[in-house]
Design a protein around this motif. Structure first.
Motif, PDB file in Angstrom:
ATOM      1  N   LEU A 386       0.844  -1.085  -0.027  1.00 39.49           N
ATOM      2  CA  LEU A 386      -0.119  -0.178  -0.044  1.00 39.49           C
ATOM      3  C   LEU A 386       0.773   1.322   0.120  1.00 39.49           C
ATOM      4  O   LEU A 386       2.243   1.231   0.345  1.00 39.49           O
ATOM      5  N   SER A 387       0.411   2.432  -0.351  1.00 38.11           N
ATOM      6  CA  SER A 387       1.246   3.536  -0.567  1.00 38.11           C
ATOM      7  C   SER A 387       1.171   4.170   0.979  1.00 38.11           C
ATOM      8  O   SER A 387       0.252   3.679   1.584  1.00 38.11           O
ATOM      9  N   GLY A 388       1.807   5.075   1.220  1.00 40.47           N
ATOM     10  CA  GLY A 388       1.959   5.645   2.661  1.00 40.47           C
ATOM     11  C   GLY A 388       0.660   6.157   3.491  1.00 40.47           C
ATOM     12  O   GLY A 388       0.111   5.792   4.440  1.00 40.47           O
ATOM     13  N   GLY A 389      -0.056   6.968   2.548  1.00 38.41           N
ATOM     14  CA  GLY A 389      -1.227   7.386   3.056  1.00 38.41           C
ATOM     15  C   GLY A 389      -2.524   6.322   3.197  1.00 38.41           C
ATOM     16  O   GLY A 389      -3.041   6.488   4.375  1.00 38.41           O
ATOM     17  N   ASN A 390      -2.517   5.258   2.348  1.00 38.18           N
ATOM     18  CA  ASN A 390      -3.447   4.236   2.749  1.00 38.18           C
ATOM     19  C   ASN A 390      -2.944   3.518   3.913  1.00 38.18           C
ATOM     20  O   ASN A 390      -3.635   3.008   4.742  1.00 38.18           O
ATOM     21  N   GLN A 391      -1.607   3.126   4.000  1.00 43.13           N
ATOM     22  CA  GLN A 391      -0.944   2.582   5.455  1.00 43.13           C
ATOM     23  C   GLN A 391      -1.713   3.281   6.637  1.00 43.13           C
ATOM     24  O   GLN A 391      -2.219   2.757   7.743  1.00 43.13           O
ATOM     25  N   GLN A 392      -1.249   4.595   6.479  1.00 40.52           N
ATOM     26  CA  GLN A 392      -1.790   5.516   7.607  1.00 40.52           C
ATOM     27  C   GLN A 392      -3.064   5.496   7.809  1.00 40.52           C
ATOM     28  O   GLN A 392      -3.758   5.471   9.046  1.00 40.52           O
ATOM     29  N   LYS A 393      -4.093   5.334   6.814  1.00 34.04           N
ATOM     30  CA  LYS A 393      -5.604   5.428   6.909  1.00 34.04           C
ATOM     31  C   LYS A 393      -6.017   4.088   7.576  1.00 34.04           C
ATOM     32  O   LYS A 393      -6.790   4.077   8.371  1.00 34.04           O
ATOM     33  N   LEU A 394      -5.221   3.118   7.200  1.00 33.69           N
ATOM     34  CA  LEU A 394      -5.488   1.591   7.905  1.00 33.69           C
ATOM     35  C   LEU A 394      -5.106   1.884   9.415  1.00 33.69           C
ATOM     36  O   LEU A 394      -6.065   1.497  10.308  1.00 33.69           O
ATOM     37  N   ILE A 395      -4.081   2.349   9.712  1.00 34.48           N
ATOM     38  CA  ILE A 395      -3.730   2.452  11.196  1.00 34.48           C
ATOM     39  C   ILE A 395      -4.540   3.475  11.998  1.00 34.48           C
ATOM     40  O   ILE A 395      -5.231   3.161  12.752  1.00 34.48           O
ATOM     41  N   VAL A 396      -5.157   4.414  11.232  1.00 31.12           N
ATOM     42  CA  VAL A 396      -6.084   5.405  12.067  1.00 31.12           C
ATOM     43  C   VAL A 396      -7.200   4.530  12.187  1.00 31.12           C
ATOM     44  O   VAL A 396      -7.918   4.831  13.313  1.00 31.12           O
ATOM     45  N   GLY A 397      -7.690   3.948  10.987  1.00 27.88           N
ATOM     46  CA  GLY A 397      -9.019   3.153  11.293  1.00 27.88           C
ATOM     47  C   GLY A 397      -9.018   2.135  12.366  1.00 27.88           C
ATOM     48  O   GLY A 397      -9.929   1.828  13.274  1.00 27.88           O
ATOM     49  N   ARG A 398      -7.897   1.503  12.279  1.00 19.23           N
ATOM     50  CA  ARG A 398      -7.671   0.235  13.469  1.00 19.23           C
ATOM     51  C   ARG A 398      -7.654   0.856  15.065  1.00 19.23           C
ATOM     52  O   ARG A 398      -8.449   0.534  15.669  1.00 19.23           O
ATOM     53  N   GLU A 399      -6.898   1.947  14.945  1.00 20.93           N
ATOM     54  CA  GLU A 399      -6.944   2.660  16.425  1.00 20.93           C
ATOM     55  C   GLU A 399      -8.252   3.297  16.560  1.00 20.93           C
ATOM     56  O   GLU A 399      -8.807   3.192  17.896  1.00 20.93           O
ATOM     57  N   MET A 400      -9.049   3.643  15.888  1.00 18.48           N
ATOM     58  CA  MET A 400     -10.416   4.324  16.188  1.00 18.48           C
ATOM     59  C   MET A 400     -11.424   3.194  16.226  1.00 18.48           C
ATOM     60  O   MET A 400     -12.392   3.556  17.095  1.00 18.48           O
TER      61      MET A 400
END
Lengths: 500, 375
Positions: A386-400
């Protein structure tokens, strides 16, 4: 990340900026130009001559040099040794090399001292060493990958002076950045890439940052403004007297965190500004429980968690968006659904009792991908693809997804495209309305000022100043970050008035 | 969407099989060249290997050997999944088998009590021996590679000291073999009678159970997930709340406990005593087999069977006038090729996946309304 139909012409003796979302294909293009990756189709022409770049050595031979976002320098060597490393054949390793370094340094105003140990240098100096390294190898075209990400505003200005100097000497600079304001101020020409293809080249003199943003994402430029305050008077996280020191190899005790104390209330975003390496990472690690402080207490929602292991803290409601997502937030070679389990293996829907609930985790990964707009063909692909932005969105989604009480967001939008950045800001704001407490650490001062309810400045392990985000400017914050001001920062016509 | 994930899955599977296949093909080519160089006919050698290796008595022999090798492979693989290089499996299983044999010789209880006791003793000894390396690693930062190599030598020395008449061993009737007191008949593990082909060791059942447990614990439990997390990224593991040190120590102990089982098929099904000719060096074979099997429970089984097959058939080649060193050549080439092939295939797979993700996203972007149908 794919590239198709990329057309870019960079004139000699100019600063050419390259803008685009992460995942748009900028990095791929840069890798192709630097010979790290080969294109399937198309041609590269350098000074009128068609070239094939099979590896970085080919690129260097053609006068193309690259300054990476993450510096490639050895701390325990001097500047001179770092520069000649791998290029010993050019001017030797002694007096010849030193003379050449001085010559380059003076010619372009880089102000590099060859005999200083690298570990004594700050980020801005290191960057200049990287630039010098590339020039030393005879580069006529410099590629700078997100060079301003780690700099404070004053340092950015100094860097831009250097770039103008290089340009004046006839060198060509390709400059990659997300920050539209910077791009507009330094570039002679701007090429925008979207979804792997060039969508246009514009002249910065006749372009506003709004137009540029529209080119990049096809929508308006998002701003990190918070609306009305949601701060309550219920404390969620209370940190007091946090102290951490470390003894280095020479036996010298270095104080990393010094009497850190603050309170974050429900619905409050506390922003911490500071040049990187002033103890922010260690503070975060102490709160998450990866690092054990020497003294001090951490209280979450009325419960003392100072001596509680990391897993229990996270179960208790600490969401964590780490600064370095590759090292701390993801298993790069594992599929997305396993990454969704990471950090929350003991919680629903990832497990039942001691067993994993693979079906539950997979279903929830699909949900996160939908809800947080993670662009991926499926949940079986590895996180690395995944690209950096999509990786980060996954992390944010997971934590939220685990209803955190406290969210620790360290550089939540670093290396993330404008579109994803707006989405992440929205999620933080939304959670804040619902009573989430957020500890925000960022090098992006606009983000800090825009999102925070309260601002603190960290310098050499201490919280030295506080400021009201409603009135403070990035420049004023920047000067406090370099240790020039302390106490309560007031917005004033004269910067000195802010210091107490 | 469904179709997409399936396709990537199948490709992953293909890539997974490609590497060992590539390695074996390369090994066959190199072996052919070696046999040619010695002036013999490689075609005859291979056909002899196939006919002899598939005979029914060979099949039983291979399965028996593979039982031991499988356990060794799993013991090593547990460490590998954690990024731990447990070279000490060799010492762990030998010292475990020795003490289990001593205990077994001394027990006079009925088999249903003594056999579990012997097995538990072996697992416990192996675990303790491995725990030394684990504790050294987490408390003092000693590399497990160094400490387990040394512990192997110490195990050898301890066994040599105790395996003397008057200590824990006795001189056998022949007068040439020193061994522990033989196990009573009652403590023999059951075996399957396959008629003229010989006896198939019953311990193969335990090996299969170990394989299933390995698959289940790693893939289906929280503990297994934590273990794999540490193996993939220590920094991500500690940030997600796994105590890396505790995990290192625990997995070392588990690896040692499984290592303790390695000597059991031989002890309980075959030799029934620990003598100075008890098989040694199987721990190192386990490293090769775990590499070959990619730490996968089924892969390790295939690797163990291949190893058994090679051993059986190349031994026979010697009688046909071929050089006995061929076994070493084939095994060495396979391991070398496997390591290279895995890395090549892994990089290729990763790059290819990135390209596909990019290409598919571009296609989705081009036709945003038909997201489901694209691809």
């Amino acid at each position: 990340m794919a590239n198709r139909d990329i057309d870019i012409t960079v004139a000699a003796g100019t600063v050419h900026a390259l803008c685009g979302e992460n995942g748009a294909g900028k990095s791929t293009l840069m890798k192709i130009l630097y010979g790290m990756q080969q294109p399937d189709e198309g041609t590269i022409t350098v000074s009128g001559e068609r070239v094939v770049l099979n590896n970085p050595a080919d690129a260097i031979a053609r006068g193309i040099g690259m300054v990476h976002q993450h510096f490639m320098l050895a701390d325990n060597l001097t500047v001179l040794e770092n520069v000649v490393l791998g290029a010993e054949k050019l001017h030797g390793i002694g007096a010849g090399a030193r003379a050449r370094i001085k010559e380059i340094s003076e010619a372009y105003g880089l102000n590099v001292r060859p005999d200083v140990l690298l570990e004594q240098l700050g980020v801005a100096d290191r960057q200049r060493v990287e630039i010098l390294k590339v020039l030393y190898r005879g580069a006529k075209t410099l590629i700078l990958d997100e060079p301003t990400a780690v700099l404070v505003p004053q340092e950015v200005d100094a860097l831009f002076d250097n770039l103008r100097e290089l340009k004046a000497e006839g060198l060509t600079v390709i400059f990659i950045s997300h920050k539209l304001g910077e791009v507009l101020s330094v570039a002679d020409e701007i090429t925008v890439i979207r979804r792997g293809t060039t969508v246009g080249t514009v002249d910065p003199r006749h372009t506003t940052s709004k137009q540029l943003a529209e080119l990049m994402v096809g929508s308006e430029l998002p701003t990190p403004e918070t609306e009305e305050s949601t701060v309550t008077d219920v404390p969620m996280l209370k940190v007091s007297g946090l102290h951490l020191s470390q003894t280095d190899l020479d036996g010298v005790e270095r104080i990393i965190l010094d009497e850190i104390g603050f309170t974050i209330h429900k619905g409050e975003v506390l922003g911490i500004a500071g040049v990187e390496g002033n103890g922010q990472s260690e503070l975060v690690e102490a709160i998450v429980g990866i690092r054990e402080p020497d003294a001090g207490s951490i209280t979450l929602d009325g419960t003392d968690i100072s001596r509680v292991p990391t897993r229990r803290r996270r179960e208790a409601g600490v969401g964590y968006i780490p600064e370095d997502r590759h090292r701390h937030g993801l298993l790069l070679e594992a599929p997305l659904w396993e990454n969704r389990i990471l950090g929350h293996v003991t919680e629903k829907p990832n497990s039942r009792g001691r067993l994993l609930d693979i079906r539950g985790a997979r279903a929830d990964t699909e949900r996160i991908i939908q809800a947080y707009d993670v662009r991926t063909p499926g949940i079986e692909v590895t996180a690395a693809s995944l690209s950096g932005g999509n990786q980060q969105k996954l992390i944010v989604g997971r934590e939220m997804s685990h209803a955190p009480k406290l969210l620790i967001a360290a550089h939540p939008t670093r290396g993330v495209d404008v579109g994803a950045q707006a989405a992440i800001w929205d999620h933080i704001r939304e959670a804040r309305r619902e009573g989430l407490a957020v500890l925000l650490i960022s090098a992006d001062l606009d983000e800090l000022i825009g999102l925070s309810d309260t601002l603190r400045v960290m310098y050499r392990g201490r919280l030295v100043a506080d400021a009201d985000p409603a009135t403070i400017t990035p420049e004023e914050l920047g000067s406090a970050m370099t240790g020039a001001a302390s106490g309560h920062l007031e917005h004033a016509e004269n910067d000195e008035d802010g210091a107490r | 969407m469904k179709k997409l994930t399936q396709r990537i899955d199948r490709e992953r599977l293909l890539l997974g099989i490609a590497a060992p296949l590539l390695a074996i093909v390369a090994a066959i080519i190199v072996t052919t060249l070696v046999i040619l160089a010695t002036g013999k006919n490689p075609g005859d050698a291979f056909s002899d290997m196939v006919t002899y290796g598939t005979a029914s008595d060979s099949q039983v022999y291979i399965l028996n050997k593979a039982t031991t090798y499988y356990l060794a492979g799993v013991a090593v693989a547990i460490g590998f999944r954690m990024n731990l290089f447990n070279i000490g499996v060799d010492g762990q299983y030998r010292i475990a088998a020795f003490f289990a044999a001593v205990l077994g010789g001394a027990l006079t209880t009925p088999g249903w009590i003594s056999i579990p006791l012997i097995i538990l003793c072996a697992m416990g000894t192996g675990a303790l021996w491995a725990a030394i390396a684990g504790i050294l690693k987490v408390t003092r930062g000693v590399s497990e590679v160094i400490s387990t190599i040394m512990l192997n030598s110490i195990a050898t020395a301890i066994i040599a000291y105790l395996l003397q008449p008057g200590k824990l061993a006795e001189l056998q009737s022949g007068g040439t073999v020193v061994s522990t007191k033989p196990l009573p008949k009652d403590s023999y593990f059951f075996s399957f009678d396959t008629g003229p082909a010989g006896e198939l060791w019953g311990f193969i059942v335990i090996a299969v159970l170990v394989g299933i447990a390995y698959w289940f614990v790693l893939g289906r439990t929280r503990f297994g997930f934590d273990l794999r997390t540490v193996g993939q990224s220590e920094s991500a593991a500690s940030a997600s709340g796994v105590s890396v040190k505790k995990m290192v120590a625990t997995s070392m102990v588990i690896s040692g406990a499984v290592a303790g089982l390695i000597g059991m098929p031989t002890l309980l099904n075959d030799s029934h005593q620990f003598s100075n000719d008890f098989p040694s060096g199987i721990g190192f074979t386990g490293i090769a087999i775990a590499l070959l099997g990619r730490n996968h429970p089924v892969g390790i089984a295939l690797g163990a069977l291949l190893w058994g097959f090679l051993e059986r058939t190349t031994n026979h080649l010697e009688f046909q006038g071929y050089d006995k060193e061929i076994l070493g050549v084939i095994q060495g080439v396979i391991v070398l090729c496997v390591v290279i092939a895995y890395e090549v295939v892994r990089r290729y797979g990763l790059r290819r996946q990135q390209q596909r993700v990019g290409a598919e996203l571009a296609a989705q972007a081009a036709a945003p309304t038909q997201k489901q149908e694209v691809a």
